[in-house]
Design a protein around this motif. Structure first.
Motif, short mmCIF file in Angstrom:
data_model
loop_
_atom_site.label_atom_id
_atom_site.label_comp_id
_atom_site.label_asym_id
_atom_site.label_seq_id
_atom_site.Cartn_x
_atom_site.Cartn_y
_atom_site.Cartn_z
N ARG A 1 0.82 -1.21 0.00
CA ARG A 1 0.00 0.00 0.00
C ARG A 1 0.86 1.26 0.00
O ARG A 1 0.56 2.24 0.71
CB ARG A 1 -0.97 -0.02 1.19
CG ARG A 1 -1.93 -1.18 1.13
CD ARG A 1 -2.93 -1.19 2.26
NE ARG A 1 -3.85 -2.31 2.17
CZ ARG A 1 -4.84 -2.55 3.01
NH1 ARG A 1 -5.06 -1.72 4.03
NH2 ARG A 1 -5.62 -3.61 2.85
N LEU A 2 1.90 1.23 -0.82
CA LEU A 2 2.74 2.39 -1.03
C LEU A 2 2.27 3.14 -2.28
O LEU A 2 1.63 2.55 -3.15
CB LEU A 2 4.20 1.95 -1.21
CG LEU A 2 4.81 1.19 -0.03
CD1 LEU A 2 6.19 0.65 -0.41
CD2 LEU A 2 4.91 2.07 1.20
N PRO A 3 2.57 4.41 -2.40
CA PRO A 3 2.14 5.16 -3.59
C PRO A 3 2.71 4.52 -4.86
O PRO A 3 3.84 4.02 -4.86
CB PRO A 3 2.73 6.56 -3.37
CG PRO A 3 2.93 6.66 -1.89
CD PRO A 3 3.27 5.28 -1.41
N PRO A 4 1.96 4.52 -5.95
CA PRO A 4 2.48 3.98 -7.21
C PRO A 4 3.76 4.72 -7.59
O PRO A 4 3.82 5.95 -7.51
CB PRO A 4 1.36 4.26 -8.21
CG PRO A 4 0.13 4.43 -7.38
CD PRO A 4 0.58 5.03 -6.08
N PRO A 5 4.80 4.00 -7.99
CA PRO A 5 6.07 4.66 -8.31
C PRO A 5 5.98 5.46 -9.61
O PRO A 5 5.57 4.94 -10.64
CB PRO A 5 7.05 3.49 -8.46
CG PRO A 5 6.18 2.31 -8.80
CD PRO A 5 4.88 2.53 -8.11
N ASP A 6 6.32 6.74 -9.53
CA ASP A 6 6.33 7.61 -10.70
C ASP A 6 7.77 7.67 -11.22
O ASP A 6 8.55 8.55 -10.85
CB ASP A 6 5.84 9.01 -10.31
CG ASP A 6 5.83 9.97 -11.49
OD1 ASP A 6 5.84 9.50 -12.64
OD2 ASP A 6 5.85 11.19 -11.25
N LEU A 7 8.12 6.71 -12.06
CA LEU A 7 9.49 6.57 -12.55
C LEU A 7 9.49 6.48 -14.07
O LEU A 7 8.51 6.04 -14.67
CB LEU A 7 10.14 5.30 -11.96
CG LEU A 7 10.23 5.23 -10.43
CD1 LEU A 7 10.64 3.84 -9.97
CD2 LEU A 7 11.20 6.28 -9.90
N SER A 8 10.60 6.89 -14.68
CA SER A 8 10.76 6.80 -16.13
C SER A 8 11.56 5.55 -16.47
O SER A 8 12.63 5.31 -15.91
CB SER A 8 11.51 8.03 -16.65
OG SER A 8 10.74 9.19 -16.49
N TRP A 9 11.03 4.74 -17.40
CA TRP A 9 11.65 3.45 -17.73
C TRP A 9 11.92 3.32 -19.22
O TRP A 9 11.14 3.78 -20.05
CB TRP A 9 10.71 2.31 -17.34
CG TRP A 9 10.45 2.14 -15.87
CD1 TRP A 9 9.48 2.74 -15.14
CD2 TRP A 9 11.18 1.30 -14.97
NE1 TRP A 9 9.53 2.32 -13.83
CE2 TRP A 9 10.57 1.44 -13.70
CE3 TRP A 9 12.27 0.44 -15.11
CZ2 TRP A 9 11.02 0.75 -12.58
CZ3 TRP A 9 12.73 -0.25 -14.00
CH2 TRP A 9 12.10 -0.09 -12.74
N SER A 10 13.01 2.63 -19.55
CA SER A 10 13.26 2.12 -20.89
C SER A 10 13.57 0.64 -20.79
O SER A 10 14.00 0.15 -19.74
CB SER A 10 14.44 2.84 -21.55
OG SER A 10 14.05 4.08 -22.04
N ASP A 11 13.37 -0.06 -21.90
CA ASP A 11 13.57 -1.50 -21.96
C ASP A 11 14.81 -1.78 -22.81
O ASP A 11 14.83 -1.48 -24.01
CB ASP A 11 12.34 -2.18 -22.57
CG ASP A 11 12.42 -3.69 -22.57
OD1 ASP A 11 13.51 -4.24 -22.28
OD2 ASP A 11 11.40 -4.32 -22.88
#
Length: 202
Positions: A113-123
């Motif tokens: 129940r932590l805040p959704p992570p607002d992160l930038s991702w590449s694959d």
């Protein structure tokens, strides 16, 4: 910085690769997190921590990565790691090899129940496909094949080692394509160049 995890690397960095290992088929059951931080000169600083997933381990996963209940019995839980790791990761652009790591982090945040992570991702799988299209149908773009094809040296299924391998794939793709990470990242611009605006460490 909390005292439950080792000090994180000193930046600024161009990008950060991240990898996780899990205890069972539940993607939220993170039992190890590794990051590989790439600076402006292409040097890589790695950091790894075990995580107590507070879930059972399946034999398949133990056989894969060698991590079991005894390994993590004194390790911090995900929230205890995330309280320090998320603020560290937030300014940077992250690389994962396939979409699993992003999904696992999001799943662990939901479970606790932590805040959704607002992160930038590449694959880095997609990046590798662009750099070496000839591997399609000829070994593929998984880390196992890229290890041999690109001459990488790492221990597969260790989170820190796999994160470093993903970072090295990106560095080699930059050289192969003659493009910068910002050009090959294929994602939004939120954090891509934020390292340029951070003050240098004295």
């Amino acid at each position: 910085m909390g005292n439950l995890i080792a000090p994180l690397p000193d930046g600024p960095f161009r990008f950060v690769a991240l990898d996780v290992e899990t205890a069972c088929r539940d993607s939220a059951s993170i039992c190890q997190i590794g990051i590989a931080c790439v600076d402006g000169q292409g040097s890589i600083a790695t950091w790894t921590t075990y995580v107590n997933p507070e879930q059972r381990f399946e034999s398949f996963n133990i056989d894969l990565h060698g991590i079991g209940p005894d390994t993590v019995k004194d390790a911090p839980t995900f929230p205890e790691v995330w309280v320090d790791l998320h603020p560290f990761l937030y300014p940077y652009h992250l690389v994962q090899h396939s979409n699993f790591d992003k999904s696992a982090i999001a799943a662990a945040c939901r479970v606790y129940r932590l805040p959704p992570p607002d992160l930038s991702w590449s694959d880095s799988v997609k990046i590798a496909r662009n750099a070496w299209p000839e591997f399609k149908g000829n070994g593929g773009h998984g880390l196992g094949h890229l290890k041999t094809a690109l001459g990488l040296s790492f221990q597969h299924h260790d989170a820190g080692e796999d994160a470093r391998a993903a970072a090295e794939v990106v560095l080699k793709a930059e050289a192969q394509l003659g493009q910068t990470f910002a050009q090959i990242a294929q994602t939004n611009q939120k954090a891509q160049l934020s390292w340029l605006t951070q003050p240098e460490k004295s």
